[in-house]
Scaffold this motif. Structure first.
Motif, short mmCIF file in Angstrom:
data_model
loop_
_atom_site.label_atom_id
_atom_site.label_comp_id
_atom_site.label_asym_id
_atom_site.label_seq_id
_atom_site.Cartn_x
_atom_site.Cartn_y
_atom_site.Cartn_z
N VAL A 196 11.07 4.33 -5.74
CA VAL A 196 12.00 3.40 -5.10
C VAL A 196 11.40 2.00 -5.02
N LEU A 197 10.06 1.92 -4.77
CA LEU A 197 9.41 0.62 -4.60
C LEU A 197 9.13 -0.02 -5.96
N LEU A 198 10.17 -0.42 -6.66
CA LEU A 198 10.00 -1.05 -7.96
C LEU A 198 9.41 -2.44 -7.79
N GLY A 199 8.49 -2.80 -8.69
CA GLY A 199 7.84 -4.09 -8.60
C GLY A 199 6.74 -4.17 -7.56
N ARG A 200 6.43 -3.05 -6.89
CA ARG A 200 5.38 -3.03 -5.88
C ARG A 200 4.33 -1.97 -6.25
N GLU A 201 4.10 -1.83 -7.56
CA GLU A 201 3.20 -0.78 -8.02
C GLU A 201 1.77 -0.98 -7.50
N ASN A 202 1.38 -2.23 -7.28
CA ASN A 202 0.02 -2.52 -6.86
C ASN A 202 -0.14 -2.59 -5.35
N LEU A 203 0.87 -2.17 -4.63
CA LEU A 203 0.79 -2.18 -3.17
C LEU A 203 -0.32 -1.27 -2.67
N ALA A 204 -0.57 -0.18 -3.38
CA ALA A 204 -1.62 0.75 -2.96
C ALA A 204 -2.98 0.06 -2.92
N GLY A 205 -3.25 -0.82 -3.87
CA GLY A 205 -4.51 -1.55 -3.87
C GLY A 205 -4.65 -2.46 -2.68
N VAL A 206 -3.55 -3.10 -2.28
CA VAL A 206 -3.57 -3.97 -1.10
C VAL A 206 -3.83 -3.15 0.16
N LEU A 207 -3.20 -2.00 0.26
CA LEU A 207 -3.42 -1.14 1.41
C LEU A 207 -4.87 -0.66 1.47
N ALA A 208 -5.43 -0.33 0.29
CA ALA A 208 -6.83 0.06 0.25
C ALA A 208 -7.72 -1.09 0.69
N PHE A 209 -7.37 -2.30 0.28
CA PHE A 209 -8.12 -3.48 0.72
C PHE A 209 -8.06 -3.64 2.24
N GLY A 210 -6.88 -3.41 2.81
CA GLY A 210 -6.75 -3.47 4.26
C GLY A 210 -7.62 -2.45 4.96
N MET A 211 -7.70 -1.23 4.40
CA MET A 211 -8.55 -0.21 5.00
C MET A 211 -10.02 -0.62 4.93
N ILE A 212 -10.43 -1.23 3.82
CA ILE A 212 -11.81 -1.68 3.68
C ILE A 212 -12.13 -2.75 4.72
N VAL A 213 -11.17 -3.64 4.98
CA VAL A 213 -11.38 -4.68 5.98
C VAL A 213 -11.57 -4.06 7.36
N VAL A 214 -10.76 -3.06 7.69
CA VAL A 214 -10.88 -2.41 8.99
C VAL A 214 -12.25 -1.76 9.15
N VAL A 215 -12.69 -1.05 8.11
CA VAL A 215 -14.00 -0.40 8.17
C VAL A 215 -15.12 -1.43 8.26
N ALA A 216 -14.98 -2.55 7.52
CA ALA A 216 -16.00 -3.60 7.57
C ALA A 216 -16.10 -4.20 8.97
N LEU A 217 -14.97 -4.41 9.62
CA LEU A 217 -14.98 -4.92 10.99
C LEU A 217 -15.66 -3.93 11.94
N ALA A 218 -15.39 -2.65 11.73
CA ALA A 218 -16.03 -1.64 12.57
C ALA A 218 -17.55 -1.65 12.37
N MET A 219 -18.01 -1.81 11.13
CA MET A 219 -19.44 -1.84 10.88
C MET A 219 -20.07 -3.13 11.41
N TRP A 220 -19.33 -4.23 11.38
CA TRP A 220 -19.84 -5.47 11.97
C TRP A 220 -20.02 -5.30 13.48
N GLY A 221 -19.06 -4.65 14.12
CA GLY A 221 -19.20 -4.38 15.55
C GLY A 221 -20.39 -3.47 15.83
N TYR A 222 -20.60 -2.49 14.97
CA TYR A 222 -21.74 -1.59 15.13
C TYR A 222 -23.06 -2.35 15.02
N ALA A 223 -23.16 -3.27 14.03
CA ALA A 223 -24.39 -4.05 13.86
C ALA A 223 -24.65 -4.93 15.08
N ALA A 224 -23.57 -5.53 15.64
CA ALA A 224 -23.74 -6.37 16.82
C ALA A 224 -24.21 -5.56 18.01
#
Length: 293
Positions: A255-283
């Motif tokens: 159904v999501l025609l033209g949004r084939e690469n949306l999965a990569g963006v969502l994966a990028f968002g997950m990486i950002v969330v994990v990176a923020l969590a690790m930054w908090g852990y380091a602090a």
């Protein structure tokens, strides 16, 4: 009298050590680094391979934001609950011999249950407390309690909380038990000798010592729940309430025609969330290291 052998030169075996790391480095490159780069990079290109930031703008979509919020709160809830229950279990095990039968059985069971997820866990959960589950029918027959009077919540987002705890608590036991075992009995004895109390020991010694390990385990549990896919996919076959399921939809939907690469963006968002969590852990680790200096 044999002459003493010459001392080994520093770094003499470094070459062989580097060679020994090659298989592990290749594994990291092929199965961790390369998929991450491809997933993130795919979100920055359109279907024709041209650089675009239109896909990144999808992260501001209310549906995507709600999905990230759902993943965040359920991960936080199960991580905190799993960490507290697991820490209490570790405290109870602390008084048992490390080589005793109970301690050995708990360690073995935790190692197995920490990896118990996916379809197997979903089946066990449905068979136990599903619409026709053993516990559900027993409560309805013997006590007249219908736990699904307000709807089939087991297949909605709240239905993931208890299944996630199935593997969150054992994972906490595995990761936090070594830190709990590192508490020395001499510290408690010295505290009592100096007129301290059991509560004072935990406030001034036990909790400060265990806090970094507890927070590290908590972050591990959060990341574990945030990235969990198989259990949620087996329980919630319809809908995309959390980010991993949203990625599945982006990869398989017609159904999501033209949004084939949306999965990569969502994966990028997950990486950002994990990176923020690790930054908090380091602090937190840096702040906690002040009293240990």
């Amino acid at each position: 009298m044999p002459e003493p052998s010459a001392p080994a030169r520093p770094g003499a075996g470094a070459g062989w050590a580097v060679i020994g790391l090659v298989p592990f480095a290749a594994y990291l490159l092929l199965f961790l680094v390369l998929p991450t780069v491809l997933a993130v990079g795919s979100g920055l290109f359109d279907g024709e391979g041209r650089l675009t930031f239109d896909n990144v703008a999808a992260l501001g979509d209310p549906v995507i934001l709600q999905t990230f919020w759902n993943s965040t709160w359920i991960s936080l809830l199960t991580a905190v609950a799993g960490a507290l229950i697991g820490a209490l279990a570790c405290y109870a095990l602390l008084g048992l011999p490390e080589t005793g039968a109970v301690r050995t059985m708990v360690d073995a069971a935790s190692s197995v249950l920490a990896q118990f997820g996916g379809v197997m866990l979903a089946f066990a959960w449905i068979a136990t407390i599903g619409l026709q589950g053993v516990v559900t029918q027993a409560l309805l027959t013997w006590f007249g309690i219908d736990i699904f009077a307000d709807g089939a919540w087991i297949y909605a987002l709240p239905g993931l909380i208890l299944p996630y705890l199935y593997f969150q608590v054992p994972l906490m036991v595995i990761t936090f038990m070594p830190a709990m075992s590192a508490l020395r009995p001499q510290w408690a004895e010295a505290n009592l000798t100096l007129g301290g109390t059991a509560g004072g020991f935990w406030r001034h010694i036990g909790i400060p010592v265990l806090a970094p390990s507890f927070l590290a385990s908590l972050l591990l549990l959060f990341a574990n729940a945030f990235s969990s896919y198989a259990t949620a996919a087996a329980l919630a076959s319809q809908g995309s309430q959390i980010v991993p399921l949203q990625i599945r939809t982006a990869l398989t939907s017609e159904v999501l025609l033209g949004r084939e690469n949306l999965a990569g963006v969502l994966a990028f968002g997950m990486i950002v969330v994990v990176a923020l969590a690790m930054w908090g852990y380091a602090a937190i680790q840096q702040r906690a290291s002040r009293w240990r200096a």
